[in-house]
Scaffold this motif. Structure first.
Motif, PDB file in Angstrom:
ATOM      1  N   LYS A   1       0.822  -1.204   0.000  1.00 36.61           N
ATOM      2  CA  LYS A   1       0.000   0.000   0.000  1.00 36.61           C
ATOM      3  C   LYS A   1       0.861   1.261   0.000  1.00 36.61           C
ATOM      4  O   LYS A   1       0.673   2.167   0.818  1.00 36.61           O
ATOM      5  N   SER A   2       1.816   1.334  -0.921  1.00 39.13           N
ATOM      6  CA  SER A   2       2.732   2.470  -0.929  1.00 39.13           C
ATOM      7  C   SER A   2       2.007   3.754  -1.315  1.00 39.13           C
ATOM      8  O   SER A   2       1.078   3.745  -2.123  1.00 39.13           O
ATOM      9  N   LEU A   3       2.489   4.842  -0.737  1.00 42.70           N
ATOM     10  CA  LEU A   3       1.988   6.161  -1.130  1.00 42.70           C
ATOM     11  C   LEU A   3       2.921   6.739  -2.186  1.00 42.70           C
ATOM     12  O   LEU A   3       2.554   7.597  -2.975  1.00 42.70           O
ATOM     13  N   ARG A   4       4.163   6.263  -2.159  1.00 43.81           N
ATOM     14  CA  ARG A   4       5.150   6.625  -3.168  1.00 43.81           C
ATOM     15  C   ARG A   4       6.038   5.410  -3.358  1.00 43.81           C
ATOM     16  O   ARG A   4       6.389   4.739  -2.391  1.00 43.81           O
ATOM     17  N   GLU A   5       6.389   5.117  -4.610  1.00 40.92           N
ATOM     18  CA  GLU A   5       7.142   3.890  -4.865  1.00 40.92           C
ATOM     19  C   GLU A   5       8.051   4.084  -6.064  1.00 40.92           C
ATOM     20  O   GLU A   5       7.730   4.857  -6.967  1.00 40.92           O
ATOM     21  N   GLY A   6       9.173   3.395  -6.054  1.00 45.04           N
ATOM     22  CA  GLY A   6      10.015   3.361  -7.248  1.00 45.04           C
ATOM     23  C   GLY A   6       9.385   2.353  -8.198  1.00 45.04           C
ATOM     24  O   GLY A   6       8.192   2.434  -8.487  1.00 45.04           O
ATOM     25  N   PHE A   7      10.156   1.360  -8.630  1.00 47.29           N
ATOM     26  CA  PHE A   7       9.560   0.348  -9.496  1.00 47.29           C
ATOM     27  C   PHE A   7       8.685  -0.610  -8.679  1.00 47.29           C
ATOM     28  O   PHE A   7       7.627  -1.041  -9.121  1.00 47.29           O
ATOM     29  N   GLY A   8       9.143  -0.929  -7.479  1.00 50.34           N
ATOM     30  CA  GLY A   8       8.359  -1.836  -6.620  1.00 50.34           C
ATOM     31  C   GLY A   8       8.635  -3.295  -6.923  1.00 50.34           C
ATOM     32  O   GLY A   8       7.721  -4.068  -7.195  1.00 50.34           O
ATOM     33  N   LEU A   9       9.935  -3.688  -6.845  1.00 46.95           N
ATOM     34  CA  LEU A   9      10.286  -5.093  -7.147  1.00 46.95           C
ATOM     35  C   LEU A   9       9.633  -6.071  -6.171  1.00 46.95           C
ATOM     36  O   LEU A   9       9.445  -7.235  -6.503  1.00 46.95           O
ATOM     37  N   VAL A  10       9.265  -5.582  -4.994  1.00 50.77           N
ATOM     38  CA  VAL A  10       8.623  -6.469  -4.017  1.00 50.77           C
ATOM     39  C   VAL A  10       7.245  -6.914  -4.541  1.00 50.77           C
ATOM     40  O   VAL A  10       6.794  -8.031  -4.269  1.00 50.77           O
ATOM     41  N   VAL A  11       6.628  -6.068  -5.350  1.00 48.10           N
ATOM     42  CA  VAL A  11       5.365  -6.454  -6.001  1.00 48.10           C
ATOM     43  C   VAL A  11       5.650  -7.539  -7.055  1.00 48.10           C
ATOM     44  O   VAL A  11       4.927  -8.524  -7.165  1.00 48.10           O
ATOM     45  N   THR A  12       6.736  -7.347  -7.791  1.00 43.36           N
ATOM     46  CA  THR A  12       7.130  -8.347  -8.792  1.00 43.36           C
ATOM     47  C   THR A  12       7.348  -9.706  -8.129  1.00 43.36           C
ATOM     48  O   THR A  12       6.904 -10.739  -8.643  1.00 43.36           O
ATOM     49  N   GLU A  13       8.032  -9.675  -6.982  1.00 42.65           N
ATOM     50  CA  GLU A  13       8.309 -10.934  -6.262  1.00 42.65           C
ATOM     51  C   GLU A  13       7.006 -11.643  -5.892  1.00 42.65           C
ATOM     52  O   GLU A  13       6.870 -12.852  -6.066  1.00 42.65           O
ATOM     53  N   ALA A  14       6.046 -10.863  -5.394  1.00 48.42           N
ATOM     54  CA  ALA A  14       4.761 -11.451  -4.997  1.00 48.42           C
ATOM     55  C   ALA A  14       4.036 -11.998  -6.220  1.00 48.42           C
ATOM     56  O   ALA A  14       3.477 -13.103  -6.192  1.00 48.42           O
ATOM     57  N   MET A  15       4.060 -11.245  -7.312  1.00 48.16           N
ATOM     58  CA  MET A  15       3.369 -11.673  -8.533  1.00 48.16           C
ATOM     59  C   MET A  15       3.988 -12.964  -9.061  1.00 48.16           C
ATOM     60  O   MET A  15       3.292 -13.881  -9.489  1.00 48.16           O
ATOM     61  N   TRP A  16       5.315 -13.003  -9.027  1.00 46.70           N
ATOM     62  CA  TRP A  16       6.010 -14.202  -9.523  1.00 46.70           C
ATOM     63  C   TRP A  16       5.622 -15.447  -8.713  1.00 46.70           C
ATOM     64  O   TRP A  16       5.619 -16.566  -9.193  1.00 46.70           O
ATOM     65  N   LYS A  17       5.249 -15.215  -7.437  1.00 45.22           N
ATOM     66  CA  LYS A  17       4.834 -16.348  -6.596  1.00 45.22           C
ATOM     67  C   LYS A  17       3.353 -16.649  -6.761  1.00 45.22           C
ATOM     68  O   LYS A  17       2.781 -17.424  -5.990  1.00 45.22           O
ATOM     69  N   GLY A  18       2.731 -16.023  -7.746  1.00 41.90           N
ATOM     70  CA  GLY A  18       1.332 -16.320  -8.062  1.00 41.90           C
ATOM     71  C   GLY A  18       0.344 -15.773  -7.047  1.00 41.90           C
ATOM     72  O   GLY A  18      -0.739 -16.327  -6.886  1.00 41.90           O
ATOM     73  N   LYS A  19       0.737 -14.693  -6.377  1.00 43.23           N
ATOM     74  CA  LYS A  19      -0.136 -14.137  -5.341  1.00 43.23           C
ATOM     75  C   LYS A  19      -0.908 -12.930  -5.863  1.00 43.23           C
ATOM     76  O   LYS A  19      -0.364 -12.116  -6.608  1.00 43.23           O
ATOM     77  N   PRO A  20      -2.181 -12.802  -5.414  1.00 44.43           N
ATOM     78  CA  PRO A  20      -2.911 -11.591  -5.777  1.00 44.43           C
ATOM     79  C   PRO A  20      -2.384 -10.424  -4.935  1.00 44.43           C
ATOM     80  O   PRO A  20      -2.181 -10.587  -3.738  1.00 44.43           O
ATOM     81  N   VAL A  21      -2.127  -9.295  -5.588  1.00 39.32           N
ATOM     82  CA  VAL A  21      -1.551  -8.150  -4.875  1.00 39.32           C
ATOM     83  C   VAL A  21      -2.537  -6.982  -4.862  1.00 39.32           C
ATOM     84  O   VAL A  21      -3.147  -6.669  -5.884  1.00 39.32           O
ATOM     85  N   VAL A  22      -2.666  -6.366  -3.699  1.00 35.16           N
ATOM     86  CA  VAL A  22      -3.413  -5.118  -3.586  1.00 35.16           C
ATOM     87  C   VAL A  22      -2.344  -4.039  -3.429  1.00 35.16           C
ATOM     88  O   VAL A  22      -1.624  -4.020  -2.427  1.00 35.16           O
ATOM     89  N   GLY A  23      -2.209  -3.174  -4.426  1.00 34.49           N
ATOM     90  CA  GLY A  23      -1.094  -2.226  -4.422  1.00 34.49           C
ATOM     91  C   GLY A  23      -1.549  -0.790  -4.563  1.00 34.49           C
ATOM     92  O   GLY A  23      -2.529  -0.503  -5.256  1.00 34.49           O
ATOM     93  N   GLY A  24      -0.838   0.108  -3.912  1.00 34.15           N
ATOM     94  CA  GLY A  24      -1.116   1.541  -4.056  1.00 34.15           C
ATOM     95  C   GLY A  24      -0.877   1.969  -5.496  1.00 34.15           C
ATOM     96  O   GLY A  24       0.110   1.560  -6.115  1.00 34.15           O
TER      97      GLY A  24
END
Lengths: 409, 219
Positions: free
Chosen positions: A306-329
């Motif tokens: 739930k970032s208010l400001r983010e760079g690329f957000g590789l942590v989202v990529t990691e979650a996506m790669w693990k097949g997880k649904p992501v709720v992201g800012g």
């Protein structure tokens, strides 16, 4: 080739064959990467993987760093912070320190190279000593978000950047309106690293258990530093709304609070808002906890960023790669990665975050659909082989400048 | 002897055009001013980048209007611009301009997005690679398709026909001209890539070729 072949089961034969084909055309090309450190930080991490991979494909890739004294590194740290938008008073002597140190490092350019790749701002002035015969083609890879860079600091660097043949940015909004080609190459994650490799259900369960989380009860996870821009307090507030409907746990896994006064203050605030709720787990993990983060991500039912400001957000990529649904800012690179209701949910508010967490906890089918699409999106765009392929294409641009479509051998 | 079908695959590098939009007005300006390559990138190439997303929010303009401007009806209209219904990139550009122009005309107040949420006009430096294998009959064509990456399907179904202003795609042309397989060629030509994702599209084509092979074997 063996090193690259390890990725075949992950990205498929056709993709690996394409990379090998591109590499064959470039065999023997001399590529010299230059940055400012061999250890620590994202750039060194990427080069540590990328240079051996390039070498294994027959590319004559080398990597050097510029040497400097404490003053140089203090000044480059200031440049780094000013590029990130921090207010720092500009002094013309900073430009002199940068140039003088690079002058002392001129010998780094003694050997010829077909392509010279400068990473980040520190070694930029080396381009001044460019010998067009020995070193005909220069690329600048910028790894940082300069969208809010300080004017004076950027002006001191820009004159060097414009001397290059091309520049490479992670995302479109990092670009700087330059007169040279500005390529967009996103960063990547390595699916074979400790942080992203496959784990067995036992490894996941044991790790989650060891960290004090009940593996039997679904949990929502946010992995991030304790930083206000990551809005951990907002995540807790959203989770408290979810708790009215669902019996679940929240895990906030972060680090960096020990050596960062602001991080410690945020962590304190987070603990206060959590109010000793036994279903809220706040984990302050050491930076080397790659395996633990991997297990936490793989065990989670829903992942939040739930970032208010983010760079690329590789942590989202990691979650996506693990097949997880992501709720992201809906900010920065998160909007590039999440396609609304297809590969996740983009949110702007605490209420929206709570709503989508609830939806995903309750609706397993929806969670699976989003997670599957997320994994495929990560597979085709943000894994190390795609990144390597982008590098090979960048090397090809040397022979194909100013073309819109190039037919390769 | 039929002329062999040579398989290619396409990949490429994304380049910033130095145009960006922070409102519908500046989006309209960009739509008028950017190169055709940039329109191609945002309308056609989006299929290769987000192909699993099917036709929903398929082109980048529609997606930005929905995510950052929250203008759902405009996003819906922009999504409905069918790249295969346009004979050229110019036609796609004209359709997009008309839709945005009309919408800007009826609105009274339009927002500007905050810094960092602008629409960036990008374009592609496409790189086309010849694949090792070629096909000289339906059997080897089927085998080639089966081994091909999605970049191959994008190149032969979208990039090459649009770039060369062809009436049909490369697969259909070859099937018709070199193998006299007019019906199969027609079936493939009628598949609209933008209502499938690229895997589905690959599966649809393979299924049609396989069915034809079966008929040939049994007759």
């Amino acid at each position: 080739m063996r090193e690259l072949d390890r990725y075949t089961p992950i990205v498929g034969k056709a993709e690996i064959a394409e990379i090998k084909h591109l590499a064959k055309n470039l065999r023997g090309i001399r590529v010299h990467h230059i940055n400012s450190t061999k250890e620590g930080g994202g750039v060194a991490e990427i080069l540590n993987r990328m240079v051996p991979l390039m070498q294994s494909l027959g590319i004559n890739a080398t990597w050097d760093t510029v040497d400097g004294n404490t003053r140089f590194f203090d000044v480059t740290k200031m440049f780094h912070n000013a590029m990130h938008g921090q207010e720092i008073k500009w002094k013309p002597e900073y430009a002199d320190v940068l140039l003088e140190t690079n002058l002392k490092n001129e010998a780094i350019l003694n050997d010829p190279a077909d392509v010279t790749v400068i990473h980040d701002p520190q070694p930029l002035p080396l381009v001044t000593f460019r010998d067009k015969k020995k070193r005909p083609f220069w690329l600048w890879r910028c790894h940082i978000d300069m969208s809010e860079a300080d004017y004076h600091f950027w002006a001191a660097l820009r004159k060097y950047v414009e001397e290059f043949d091309g520049s490479i940015f992670h995302m479109p909004n990092y670009t700087k309106g330059l007169g040279i080609p500005q390529y967009i190459v996103p960063p990547s994650i390595d699916p074979l690293s400790d942080k992203n490799k496959e784990l067995t259900p036992t490894e996941i369960n044991d790790t989650v258990n060891r960290l004090g989380i009940d593996p039997e009860k679904p949990y929502v996870l946010q992995v991030s530093r304790f930083d206000r821009f990551k809005d951990p307090v907002g995540v807790i507030k959203a989770f408290k709304m979810v708790q009215k409907w669902q019996d679940a746990q929240l895990v906030l896994a972060g680090g960096g609070a020990a050596d960062d006064p602001e991080g410690a203050a945020v962590l304190e605030e987070v603990r206060e808002v959590a109010n000793n709720d036994p279903n809220i787990h706040i984990l302050d993990l050491p930076p080397t906890s790659h395996f633990e983060i991997n297990a936490l991500q793989r065990g989670a039912r829903v992942i939040v960023q739930k970032s208010l400001r983010e760079g690329f957000g590789l942590v989202v990529t990691e979650a996506m790669w693990k097949g997880k649904p992501v709720v992201g800012g809906a900010t920065g690179g998160i909007t590039t990665q999440i396609i609304q209701n297809i590969s996740g949910f983009l949110v702007h508010t605490i209420e929206g975050t709570a709503f989508h967490i609830r939806q995903l906890l309750a609706n397993q089918g929806l969670a699976e659909r989003l997670g599957t699409a997320a994994k495929e999106f990560a597979r085709s765009n943000f894994l190390l082989p795609s990144h390597l392929k982008a590098w090979l294409l960048l090397l090809e641009t040397k022979q194909h400048q100013n073309e819109k479509i190039s037919f390769l051998k | 002897m039929a002329e062999p079908f040579r398989f290619f695959t396409e990949t490429g590098l994304t380049i910033h055009t130095n145009f960006k939009a922070d409102s519908l007005k500046s989006l309209l300006y960009g739509l008028k001013k950017v190169s055709g390559s940039s329109i191609f990138y945002h309308v056609h190439h989006a299929l290769l980048r987000r192909h699993f997303a099917t036709s929903d929010q398929m082109n980048d303009f529609a997606r930005w209007v929905l995510v950052h401007l929250s203008q759902a009806s405009l996003a819906e209209r922009l999504s409905a611009v069918d790249p295969m219904g346009c004979k050229s990139v110019r036609e796609a550009r004209e359709q997009l301009i008309d839709i945005v122009k009309e919408y800007v005309g009826i609105g009274e107040l339009f927002f500007r997005v905050s810094e960092g949420s602008e629409f960036h006009f990008l374009q592609m430096h496409s790189m086309v690679l010849p694949l090792k294998y070629k096909a000289d009959d339906l059997e080897s064509f089927y085998k080639g398709l089966r081994n091909a990456s999605l970049g191959t399907f994008f190149y032969h179904l979208i990039e090459a026909p649009i770039r060369l202003g062809k009436q049909s795609n490369d697969f259909s042309e070859w099937l018709s001209h070199s193998l006299n397989e007019d019906d199969l060629a027609d079936e493939i030509a009628r598949l609209n890539p933008y209502v499938y994702n690229l895997w589905e599209l690959k599966a649809e084509i393979l299924q049609r070729v396989r069915r034809r092979l079966k008929t040939l074997h049994t007759s």
